[in-house]
Write a protein that holds these residues in place. Sequence first.
Motif, PDB file in Angstrom:
ATOM      1  N   GLU A   6      31.848   8.439 -56.846  1.00 25.76           N
ATOM      2  CA  GLU A   6      30.918   7.996 -55.500  1.00 25.76           C
ATOM      3  C   GLU A   6      29.395   8.560 -56.114  1.00 25.76           C
ATOM      4  O   GLU A   6      28.518   7.583 -56.078  1.00 25.76           O
ATOM      5  CB  GLU A   6      31.303   8.322 -54.311  1.00 25.76           C
ATOM      6  N   ALA A   7      29.335   9.709 -56.349  1.00 24.80           N
ATOM      7  CA  ALA A   7      28.051  10.157 -56.809  1.00 24.80           C
ATOM      8  C   ALA A   7      27.350   9.370 -58.043  1.00 24.80           C
ATOM      9  O   ALA A   7      26.221   9.240 -58.225  1.00 24.80           O
ATOM     10  CB  ALA A   7      28.241  11.657 -57.286  1.00 24.80           C
ATOM     11  N   ALA A  22      27.221  16.983 -58.364  1.00 26.92           N
ATOM     12  CA  ALA A  22      27.464  16.319 -57.054  1.00 26.92           C
ATOM     13  C   ALA A  22      28.603  16.967 -56.395  1.00 26.92           C
ATOM     14  O   ALA A  22      28.755  17.264 -55.343  1.00 26.92           O
ATOM     15  CB  ALA A  22      27.569  14.950 -57.353  1.00 26.92           C
ATOM     16  N   VAL A  23      29.772  17.395 -57.317  1.00 25.63           N
ATOM     17  CA  VAL A  23      30.856  17.869 -56.773  1.00 25.63           C
ATOM     18  C   VAL A  23      30.578  19.504 -56.359  1.00 25.63           C
ATOM     19  O   VAL A  23      30.913  19.805 -55.225  1.00 25.63           O
ATOM     20  CB  VAL A  23      31.926  17.918 -57.993  1.00 25.63           C
ATOM     21  N   VAL A  25      27.579  20.211 -55.251  1.00 23.80           N
ATOM     22  CA  VAL A  25      26.928  20.057 -53.746  1.00 23.80           C
ATOM     23  C   VAL A  25      27.722  19.870 -52.675  1.00 23.80           C
ATOM     24  O   VAL A  25      27.568  20.502 -51.655  1.00 23.80           O
ATOM     25  CB  VAL A  25      26.000  18.800 -54.012  1.00 23.80           C
ATOM     26  N   ALA A  26      28.623  19.139 -52.846  1.00 23.23           N
ATOM     27  CA  ALA A  26      29.942  18.921 -51.766  1.00 23.23           C
ATOM     28  C   ALA A  26      30.524  20.122 -51.476  1.00 23.23           C
ATOM     29  O   ALA A  26      30.841  20.424 -50.452  1.00 23.23           O
ATOM     30  CB  ALA A  26      30.964  17.669 -52.275  1.00 23.23           C
ATOM     31  N   ILE A  27      31.111  20.958 -52.492  1.00 24.26           N
ATOM     32  CA  ILE A  27      31.883  22.390 -52.373  1.00 24.26           C
ATOM     33  C   ILE A  27      30.955  23.028 -51.819  1.00 24.26           C
ATOM     34  O   ILE A  27      31.297  23.671 -50.585  1.00 24.26           O
ATOM     35  CB  ILE A  27      32.061  22.610 -53.732  1.00 24.26           C
ATOM     36  N   GLU A  28      29.583  23.372 -51.765  1.00 25.03           N
ATOM     37  CA  GLU A  28      28.691  24.322 -51.414  1.00 25.03           C
ATOM     38  C   GLU A  28      28.397  23.804 -50.157  1.00 25.03           C
ATOM     39  O   GLU A  28      28.431  24.871 -49.071  1.00 25.03           O
ATOM     40  CB  GLU A  28      27.368  24.479 -52.221  1.00 25.03           C
ATOM     41  N   HIS A  29      28.454  22.395 -49.717  1.00 21.67           N
ATOM     42  CA  HIS A  29      28.385  22.171 -48.108  1.00 21.67           C
ATOM     43  C   HIS A  29      29.274  22.651 -47.346  1.00 21.67           C
ATOM     44  O   HIS A  29      29.016  23.025 -46.303  1.00 21.67           O
ATOM     45  CB  HIS A  29      28.155  20.471 -48.323  1.00 21.67           C
ATOM     46  N   THR A  37      37.764  25.364 -49.738  1.00 26.31           N
ATOM     47  CA  THR A  37      37.918  24.048 -50.335  1.00 26.31           C
ATOM     48  C   THR A  37      39.125  24.163 -51.327  1.00 26.31           C
ATOM     49  O   THR A  37      39.393  25.125 -52.221  1.00 26.31           O
ATOM     50  CB  THR A  37      36.765  23.356 -51.048  1.00 26.31           C
ATOM     51  N   GLN A  38      39.818  22.756 -51.506  1.00 23.68           N
ATOM     52  CA  GLN A  38      40.672  22.539 -52.608  1.00 23.68           C
ATOM     53  C   GLN A  38      40.160  21.410 -53.444  1.00 23.68           C
ATOM     54  O   GLN A  38      40.338  20.199 -52.634  1.00 23.68           O
ATOM     55  CB  GLN A  38      41.983  22.196 -52.049  1.00 23.68           C
ATOM     56  N   THR A  39      39.366  21.431 -54.358  1.00 23.85           N
ATOM     57  CA  THR A  39      38.687  20.006 -55.065  1.00 23.85           C
ATOM     58  C   THR A  39      39.737  19.809 -56.037  1.00 23.85           C
ATOM     59  O   THR A  39      39.823  20.307 -57.036  1.00 23.85           O
ATOM     60  CB  THR A  39      37.439  20.721 -55.516  1.00 23.85           C
TER      61      THR A  39
END
Length: 137
Positions: A6-7, A22-23, A25-29, A37-39
């Motif tokens: 998506e990013a 981008a990954v 940024v999402a994890i940190e959010h 998180t389990q990315t």
Amino acid sequence: EDIGHEAAKCDAFACHEFPWRAVQVAIEHFEKQGYSTQTVVSIKTVVKWPPPKDISRRLVECPVIDPKQGVPSACTSDRIFAVRIAETYGCQFVDNFNYRPISWGTHPSWPWLQEKGLRLRVPYMFDKSGHFTPLLR
């Protein structure tokens, strides 16, 4: 992995590589909000575009799941693994995929997705400057 794809559509992350920033940024959010998180990422992606060291320790490589006859190609191994984690633990999962009977109706997780799973799905967006925003209902 969905977040990276998506990013890649966002000007802030446009490049010829996988957008690991981008990954991150999402994890940190989510981590700032106290979530663990389990990315989930496929082994194919990690091999093709190795993640930076600060992200790699936060990734969960999904097992390779061979395609089954009669199961649509939308049921990718990373998506199946993420759905199974959410199903097992009853947790939210961040994904923009539009789960529909035509793509998931024959999958064993479809009844769970219909009953509970789709309410746990967290869609999201990246704005033009790369800011991550979950679209909670």
